[in-house]
Design an enzyme around this catalytic site. Structure first.
Site, PDB file in Angstrom:
ATOM      1  N   SER A 129      25.251  82.631  72.600  1.00  0.00           N
ATOM      2  CA  SER A 129      25.624  81.215  72.667  1.00  0.00           C
ATOM      3  C   SER A 129      26.195  80.769  71.327  1.00  0.00           C
ATOM      4  O   SER A 129      25.748  81.225  70.268  1.00  0.00           O
ATOM      5  CB  SER A 129      24.395  80.360  72.982  1.00  0.00           C
ATOM      6  OG  SER A 129      24.728  78.982  72.904  1.00  0.00           O
ATOM      7  N   LYS A 156      19.295  82.910  69.789  1.00  0.00           N
ATOM      8  CA  LYS A 156      20.651  83.371  70.108  1.00  0.00           C
ATOM      9  C   LYS A 156      21.357  83.911  68.851  1.00  0.00           C
ATOM     10  O   LYS A 156      22.175  84.829  68.960  1.00  0.00           O
ATOM     11  CB  LYS A 156      21.457  82.241  70.756  1.00  0.00           C
ATOM     12  CG  LYS A 156      20.996  81.904  72.175  1.00  0.00           C
ATOM     13  CD  LYS A 156      21.211  83.078  73.132  1.00  0.00           C
ATOM     14  CE  LYS A 156      20.964  82.682  74.577  1.00  0.00           C
ATOM     15  NZ  LYS A 156      21.193  83.807  75.515  1.00  0.00           N
TER      16      LYS A 156
HETATM   17  N1  LIG Z   1      24.591  77.300  80.901  1.00  0.00           N
HETATM   18  C1  LIG Z   1      25.196  77.222  79.712  1.00  0.00           C
HETATM   19  O1  LIG Z   1      25.851  76.215  79.379  1.00  0.00           O
HETATM   20  C2  LIG Z   1      25.106  78.375  78.746  1.00  0.00           C
HETATM   21  C3  LIG Z   1      25.850  78.310  77.548  1.00  0.00           C
HETATM   22  C4  LIG Z   1      25.778  79.376  76.642  1.00  0.00           C
HETATM   23  C5  LIG Z   1      25.007  80.482  76.948  1.00  0.00           C
HETATM   24  N2  LIG Z   1      24.306  80.532  78.122  1.00  0.00           N
HETATM   25  C6  LIG Z   1      23.502  81.723  78.401  1.00  0.00           C
HETATM   26  O2  LIG Z   1      23.889  82.263  79.651  1.00  0.00           O
HETATM   27  C7  LIG Z   1      22.817  83.045  80.184  1.00  0.00           C
HETATM   28  C8  LIG Z   1      22.597  82.660  81.640  1.00  0.00           C
HETATM   29  O3  LIG Z   1      22.150  81.316  81.678  1.00  0.00           O
HETATM   30  P1  LIG Z   1      22.433  80.303  82.892  1.00  0.00           P
HETATM   31  O4  LIG Z   1      23.093  79.102  82.325  1.00  0.00           O
HETATM   32  O5  LIG Z   1      23.087  81.029  84.010  1.00  0.00           O
HETATM   33  O6  LIG Z   1      20.930  79.869  83.243  1.00  0.00           O
HETATM   34  P2  LIG Z   1      20.025  80.018  84.560  1.00  0.00           P
HETATM   35  O7  LIG Z   1      20.776  79.606  85.772  1.00  0.00           O
HETATM   36  O8  LIG Z   1      18.757  79.334  84.195  1.00  0.00           O
HETATM   37  O9  LIG Z   1      19.794  81.604  84.661  1.00  0.00           O
HETATM   38  C9  LIG Z   1      18.957  82.291  83.772  1.00  0.00           C
HETATM   39  C10 LIG Z   1      18.618  83.623  84.402  1.00  0.00           C
HETATM   40  O10 LIG Z   1      17.778  84.353  83.492  1.00  0.00           O
HETATM   41  C11 LIG Z   1      16.670  84.809  84.226  1.00  0.00           C
HETATM   42  N3  LIG Z   1      15.508  85.069  83.392  1.00  0.00           N
HETATM   43  C12 LIG Z   1      14.817  84.212  82.595  1.00  0.00           C
HETATM   44  N4  LIG Z   1      13.791  84.847  82.016  1.00  0.00           N
HETATM   45  C13 LIG Z   1      13.830  86.136  82.453  1.00  0.00           C
HETATM   46  C14 LIG Z   1      13.038  87.290  82.227  1.00  0.00           C
HETATM   47  N5  LIG Z   1      11.964  87.239  81.448  1.00  0.00           N
HETATM   48  N6  LIG Z   1      13.392  88.445  82.826  1.00  0.00           N
HETATM   49  C15 LIG Z   1      14.466  88.493  83.631  1.00  0.00           C
HETATM   50  N7  LIG Z   1      15.246  87.438  83.928  1.00  0.00           N
HETATM   51  C16 LIG Z   1      14.918  86.274  83.328  1.00  0.00           C
HETATM   52  C17 LIG Z   1      16.402  83.742  85.268  1.00  0.00           C
HETATM   53  O11 LIG Z   1      15.571  84.235  86.292  1.00  0.00           O
HETATM   54  P3  LIG Z   1      14.553  83.278  87.136  1.00  0.00           P
HETATM   55  O12 LIG Z   1      15.343  82.724  88.280  1.00  0.00           O
HETATM   56  O13 LIG Z   1      13.479  84.242  87.564  1.00  0.00           O
HETATM   57  O14 LIG Z   1      14.063  82.203  86.209  1.00  0.00           O
HETATM   58  C18 LIG Z   1      17.836  83.485  85.718  1.00  0.00           C
HETATM   59  O15 LIG Z   1      18.249  84.473  86.622  1.00  0.00           O
HETATM   60  C19 LIG Z   1      21.608  82.766  79.298  1.00  0.00           C
HETATM   61  O16 LIG Z   1      21.426  83.834  78.381  1.00  0.00           O
HETATM   62  C20 LIG Z   1      22.023  81.495  78.562  1.00  0.00           C
HETATM   63  O17 LIG Z   1      21.351  81.354  77.316  1.00  0.00           O
HETATM   64  C21 LIG Z   1      24.347  79.499  79.025  1.00  0.00           C
END
Ligand SMILES: NC(=O)c1ccc[n+]([C@@H]2O[C@H](COP(=O)([O-])OP(=O)(O)OC[C@H]3O[C@@H](n4cnc5c(N)ncnc54)[C@H](OP(=O)(O)O)[C@@H]3O)[C@@H](O)[C@H]2O)c1
Length: 228
Positions: A129, A156
């Site tokens: 991020s 991050k």
């Molecule tokens: N959304 C944004 O604006 C944004 C911006 C920059 C970076 N990111 C990064 O993008 C990535 C995906 O995020 P997202 O926005 O798609 O969020 P999200 O919809 O909350 O998805 C997060 C995923 O990570 C899984 N997870 C969490 N803890 C875990 C663990 N211990 N073992 C295995 N899986 C686990 C969750 O599974 P469960 O369903 O079981 O909880 C879910 O599948 C993350 O690394 C986030 O930091 C997101």
């Protein structure tokens, strides 16, 4: 066909990345900590499910052993699983944020290295991020400047640094970190911000499908390399 593992792929950016890579012909393993959510996501995409909790060493070892038995190699690893670690800033919350966002990258990458070394074009993408970029959080012109997410940002930063260190120690494997763009997922639902996961997944897919002579040790968003 490339063999691909995506952690945290049952929803959000990981799920959309799985969809797009499946459409490109990859054999995609949906890594999910919850079997019901993971199996449902895999069935929706015609992908495979593997139980994988990035905070659990035994789960990670078992997941990579399953892929080894079935495929004998891994071409693409996407370290996508992440948590926000928002709310209180205390020891337990910090441990959870770092365990998932940074230590999880180490667990999965270490378990995957022997399989990646069997690939003709091994690639690791870590979904980091810009909240972890020192340049962004100290730049008043950037939105990250006002982001009060100390634990998320710091974990991050560690994920991005791990990418750089792995790129140096594993010259035969490409390691790149990505800022996918602010995305409307469960992670950001409380803020009501972000674009569709389909758009952000394209940035991850780009780095997951690099040619053998593609870059390594970079931190990128959709416009190219970002400062650290
Ligand atoms: N959304 C944004 O604006 C944004 C911006 C920059 C970076 N990111 C990064 O993008 C990535 C995906 O995020 P997202 O926005 O798609 O969020 P999200 O919809 O909350 O998805 C997060 C995923 O990570 C899984 N997870 C969490 N803890 C875990 C663990 N211990 N073992 C295995 N899986 C686990 C969750 O599974 P469960 O369903 O079981 O909880 C879910 O599948 C993350 O690394 C986030 O930091 C997101």
């Amino acid at each position: 066909m490339p063999i691909t593992l995506i952690t945290g792929a049952n929803k959000g950016i990981g799920f959309e990345t799985a969809r797009q890579l499946t459409e490109l012909g990859h054999v995609v393993y949906i890594g999910a900590r919850d079997a019901e959510r993971g199996e449902k996501a895999a069935a929706a995409l015609g992908a495979r499910f593997v139980q994988l909790d990035v905070t659990d060493d035994a789960s990670v070892t078992s997941a990579l052993a399953t892929i080894d038995s079935a495929e004998g190699r891994l071409d693409v690893l996407v370290n996508n699983a992440g948590v926000l670690g928002a709310g209180v800033t205390d020891g337990p919350t910090a441990l959870r944020a770092f365990d998932t966002n940074a230590v999880g990258v180490v667990r999965v990458t270490e378990a995957a290295l022997p399989l990646l070394r069997k690939s003709p074009n091994p690639t690791v993408v870590t979904v980091s991020s810009s909240a972890g970029s020192f340049w962004a959080v100290t730049n008043p012109d950037r939105p990250e400047f006002n982001l009060p997410l100390a634990l998320y940002s710091a974990s991050k930063s560690a994920a991005t640094m791990l990418t750089v260190q792995y790129a140096k120690s594993q010259p035969g494997i490409k390691f790149n970190a990505v800022e996918p763009g602010t995305t409307a997922t469960d992670m950001t639902a409380a803020f009501g911000i972000g674009r569709a996961p389909e758009e952000s997944a394209k940035v991850v897919v780009h780095l997951a499908t690099l040619d053998a002579d593609g870059p390594t040790g970079t931190f990128q968003d959709e416009n190219g390399e970002l400062p650290w």
